[in-house]
Design a protein around this motif. Structure first.
Motif, PDB file in Angstrom:
ATOM      1  N   ARG A 249      36.876  39.243  29.080  1.00 32.17           N
ATOM      2  CA  ARG A 249      36.248  40.149  28.142  1.00 32.17           C
ATOM      3  C   ARG A 249      35.270  41.070  28.875  1.00 32.17           C
ATOM      4  O   ARG A 249      35.113  42.226  28.547  1.00 32.17           O
ATOM      5  N   ARG A 250      34.618  40.500  29.879  1.00 31.32           N
ATOM      6  CA  ARG A 250      33.642  41.290  30.614  1.00 31.32           C
ATOM      7  C   ARG A 250      34.306  42.387  31.428  1.00 31.32           C
ATOM      8  O   ARG A 250      33.838  43.510  31.468  1.00 31.32           O
ATOM      9  N   THR A 251      35.420  42.059  32.086  1.00 31.93           N
ATOM     10  CA  THR A 251      36.069  43.089  32.886  1.00 31.93           C
ATOM     11  C   THR A 251      36.766  44.106  32.001  1.00 31.93           C
ATOM     12  O   THR A 251      37.172  45.149  32.467  1.00 31.93           O
ATOM     13  N   GLY A 252      36.897  43.786  30.709  1.00 33.27           N
ATOM     14  CA  GLY A 252      37.476  44.765  29.786  1.00 33.27           C
ATOM     15  C   GLY A 252      38.986  44.825  29.856  1.00 33.27           C
ATOM     16  O   GLY A 252      39.586  45.824  29.507  1.00 33.27           O
TER      17      GLY A 252
ATOM     18  N   PHE B 220      44.073  50.153  29.927  1.00 32.32           N
ATOM     19  CA  PHE B 220      43.335  49.387  30.949  1.00 32.32           C
ATOM     20  C   PHE B 220      44.100  49.389  32.263  1.00 32.32           C
ATOM     21  O   PHE B 220      43.541  49.604  33.325  1.00 32.32           O
TER      22      PHE B 220
ATOM     23  N   ALA C 298      44.044  52.790  34.164  1.00 31.79           N
ATOM     24  CA  ALA C 298      42.766  53.024  34.833  1.00 31.79           C
ATOM     25  C   ALA C 298      42.615  52.078  36.020  1.00 31.79           C
ATOM     26  O   ALA C 298      42.172  52.470  37.100  1.00 31.79           O
TER      27      ALA C 298
ATOM     28  N   THR D 251      41.807  44.489  28.271  1.00 29.88           N
ATOM     29  CA  THR D 251      42.230  44.320  26.885  1.00 29.88           C
ATOM     30  C   THR D 251      43.465  45.157  26.640  1.00 29.88           C
ATOM     31  O   THR D 251      43.841  45.971  27.439  1.00 29.88           O
TER      32      THR D 251
END
Lengths: 314, 486
Positions: B60-63, B244, B247, B65
């Motif tokens: 969740r922290r690294t995103g 995600f 990027a 998703t």
């Protein structure tokens, strides 16, 4: 780097800066409401909204200036596109859009900050937890700035990051001073006389400047010294002079990188000369309000020129 | 001394006819998993539960998703991650990679042939109607050879396993296969959480994939490119479900991440708007579908692409990866001919078999399929992502009746396959280890320099007990996939 990404970075840091300044302004308003009577409190909340440029929008939906209503509107109302929550949301969206321009540390700071504030502001903030919420906002913004400072290359991306930060900060400081000055001075004859210290203390708190001011002006409290600190003292990190010292540095870096200067540098230099080339007496001779209105417009023109010169938009 | 609760191995023996990759039918642990099982038996189960929880917060922290299409509230979601690795021995992998390489070589030759002389159709090995009715077929590509002769720069081959030596190809993803960022982040997460595992067991690394991708793409640059070609990743933007990954890959390759609005055709090149002005791009790794690439050539309403890009492409002044028109091979009717295709272009027997497939366009097959709907899996020829399919054994009577009508109305649009007994691999649950069905998507890079397969790939796992659907959009999860360095 891409023009779109430069735009995204510039605004990501404007949003973060604005979220932080907004929370500072609310904290000062809250303190005022606690220490003064109800009349003063209403006036204070009204001036918070004026400073933020949200007064009309607020009044379209509210009949009073109760602290709880103002705070809710400014912090989290879905009807307010400029709320702190939406500022952070936009900063994070920009971070996602420009993910490859920032480091993992910065992304995590902004993403976690957004997650924390989203949870914190999921429900109306109670009066008793307002201070905790406001300092959480400042903390998250500080973490993002710290991650930026500690992990990002000092390259073109960084120049846009810093330019966005200081354009926004200069704008915020100028507005706080302008609104307060109008509000606090019953007539011009008050200029230079000892003032209602509670009110001015509040101005200083809005820019986290109370400590710096005390240190510089033990015991005294007058409009000139406060204006001098907030406008001309380049040691104070929220003063206009400080912001423009940073603007000089970052726009010079961009000019070096691109091999030439442009309208952005020229307009920045003009705005900067108005700050460095004058004393506080000059400012009051011209009229503080006039000076600030002029500065805000010039600052805005610099921002527009940056967007134009560096191809932010197709 | 703290009392430890050992991890319960509830998987005494796999069910009849079910191949479990960790446990043999007699309950013993297979070779590939022995060192892992040894390590696991020394761990405390409460600690492992905390680790499972920790993995989620790391993601969740690294995103990392994804967005789910077709949901009202298109929130960013996490793909569930399971902390038990899926393990393949070095010998198994060497065999697999030979089969994958053969298949990818054939795919590329097939693409070239389809858009040139069409020998395979002339020879009668592939019916022409399959091309005529294929929406992914692009007339604009006819007679054109992409820079370096490469069509499928990045391929994801979906494999399933049914026995110790039986790996089958379920699907060839030759358009823009996704999921590689999960392969990389899964490994990072495992190494962050269980460093001692990696000191005890030698696992072949995957982390150099982005560097290999950048190298492979650069090797496909057009002749007009400089010695250091400019590579950019074209994304539809942050609302795309795989944003995600776009990027992530751009970041890891050190390439620009561009959107259609950043690009313009100037002086016969595709150029991006930088703060200094427009600069040409040599290789565009596009994660935008063919039809949105160029509104002048394809969908005129597309805002994702670049007007005039196809002209630049056909002039040989930009590389588009993968080449437009490679989606032909994603088609499930074409898939059913892959054994013939492999043999036609390589002159060899296919090393990796297909799953048996009935083409409903063929009347005899259609009759067979209609008679056995409750036991078969029926798929749309152009479907993907696990949508629009019927899984006979778990379908309701009503769903079966619905598909019966669909099949009768438009048989060409469907193929059917037997319900495979997919291999299982253990996942970590509150009750201990439990078997779940898995598949594997290895990622393959193609350039004039050769074919490069990253050891392992993405293992998808159906988290629901008994479920065969591993798609992340339908409740599937992922696992770290290990190829042992033995």
């Amino acid at each position: 780097m891409l023009g779109r990404v430069a735009n995204g970075m510039f605004w990501m840091y404007r949003y973060l800066e604005r979220a932080e300044n907004t929370s500072r302004l609310l904290a000062a308003g809250h303190r005022m409401a606690l220490t003064r009577g109800a009349d003063v409190a209403d006036e204070e909340w009204r001036s918070v909204l004026t400073t933020l440029g949200m007064l009309r929008q607020y009044q379209a939906q509210n009949d009073d200036f109760a602290g709880a209503h103002v705070c809710d509107f400014v912090l989290r109302s879905r009807a307010n596109g400029q709320s702190v929550l939406s500022m952070f949301e936009r900063a994070r969206t920009n971070a996602r859009t420009c993910r490859s321009a920032i480091t993992t540390e910065v992304w995590e700071a902004v993403n976690e900050g957004w997650m924390a504030l989203r949870d914190l502001l999921a429900r109306p903030v109670r009066d008793s937890s307002l201070n905790a919420a406001l300092s959480a906002i400042r903390r998250e913004s500080t973490l993002a700035r710290g991650a930026t400072h500690g992990s990002m290359m000092r390259n073109e991306v960084y120049s846009f990051v810093r330019a966005g930060t200081f354009i926004e900060r200069a704008d915020n400081t100028a507005r706080i001073l302008d609104v307060k000055y109008y509000l606090l001075l019953p007539s011009l004859s008050y200029v230079g006389t000892p003032l209602d210290t509670g009110q001015w203390d509040n101005v200083l708190r809005s820019v986290s400047g109370e400590r710096a001011y005390r240190w510089l002006n033990a015991g005294r409290m007058d409009a000139r010294s406060i204006a001098e600190l907030l406008i001309l003292d380049d040691r104070f990190p929220r003063s206009l002079a400080f912001c423009y010292a940073a603007m000089r540095q970052n726009l010079a870096a961009l000019a070096r990188l691109h091999g030439h200067e442009g309208p952005a540098q020229a307009l920045m230099r003009e705005a900067d000369q108005r700050l460095t080339g004058c004393t506080v007496e000059d400012i009051f001779d011209q009229g503080l309000h006039q000076f600030l209105v002029d500065f805000i417009a010039r600052n805005q023109a610099v921002a527009n020129a940056i967007a134009d010169q560096y191809r932010f938009i197709a | 001394m703290v009392q430890r609760a050992a991890i319960k191995d509830t998987m005494d023996a796999p069910a009849q006819g079910q191949f479990d990759e960790m446990h043999a039918p007699d309950g013993s642990v297979r070779n590939a998993y022995r060192p892992y099982q040894q390590w696991l038996s020394e761990q405390d189960s409460a600690w492992m539960r905390r680790k499972q929880f920790e993995a989620e917060s790391l993601f969740r922290r690294t995103g990392i998703t994804f967005n789910v299409y077709g949901e009202e509230d298109a929130e960013e979601r996490l793909i569930p991650f399971d902390i038990v690795p899926r393990i393949i021995t070095g010998a198994e992998w060497r065999k697999l990679s030979r089969g994958i390489e053969q298949r990818v070589r054939a795919l590329n030759a097939f693409m070239h042939d389809l858009y040139h002389r069409q020998e395979i159709i002339r020879s009668g090995r592939l019916p022409e109607r399959l091309l005529r009715h294929n929406k992914a077929w692009l007339p604009e590509m006819v007679g054109f050879t992409p820079p370096g002769g490469v069509y499928t720069h990045i391929v994801g081959i979906d494999l399933v396993r049914t026995g110790p030596d039986e790996f089958l190809v379920l699907e060839d993803n030759a358009r823009t296969p996704s999921g590689v960022s999960y392969m990389l982040e899964n490994r990072e997460t495992m190494m962050a959480m269980f460093p001692e595992l990696f000191t005890r067991i030698k696992v072949r690394p995957v982390s150099n994939y982005p560097r290999r991708l950048a190298k492979s793409l650069s090797a496909c640059a057009p002749p007009c490119a400089s010695a250091n070609p400019t590579v950019a990743v074209l994304t539809p933007g942050i609302y795309n479900s795989a944003y995600f990954e776009h990027a992530f890959l751009a970041d890891q390759m050190g390439a620009e991440l561009v959107e259609g609005s950043d690009l313009r055709v100037i002086d016969g090149r595709v150029q991006m708007r930088t703060t200094k002005g427009f600069e040409p791009i040599d290789v565009l790794y596009r994660r935008v579908d063919d039809e949105f690439l160029d509104p002048l050539t394809f969908n005129p309403d597309s805002l994702l692409g670049v007007p005039g890009m196809m002209d630049v492409y056909r002039a040989g002044r930009v590389t588009i990866a993968n080449a437009p028109g490679t989606g032909v091979a994603d088609d499930k009717a074409i898939y059913s001919f892959m054994p013939e295709i492999v043999e036609f272009y390589t002159g060899e027997k296919p090393l990796l078999p297909n799953v048996q497939t009935w083409r409903c366009a063929d009347p005899d097959s259609l009759k067979y399929v209609l008679d056995r709907l409750p036991e078969l899996v029926v798929k749309e020829v152009h479907g993907s992502g696990g949508y629009g399919m019927l899984i006979g054994p778990t379908a309701t009577r009503r769903e079966i009746a619905l598909f019966r009508e669909k099949l009768a109305a438009d048989p060409d649009n469907y193929i059917a396959q037997p319900t495979l007994s997919l291999s299982t691999c253990p996942i970590f649950t509150r009750q201990g280890l439990a078997p779940r069905h898995v598949d594997l998507r290895p990622f393959v890079l193609v350039s004039p320099d050769g074919i490069d397969i990253t050891p392992g790939g993405l293992t998808r796992v159906a988290l629901k007990k008994g479920s065969l659907v591993v798609n992340s959009s339908q409740g599937g999860g992922t696992k770290d996939s290990w190829v042992l360095d033995d």
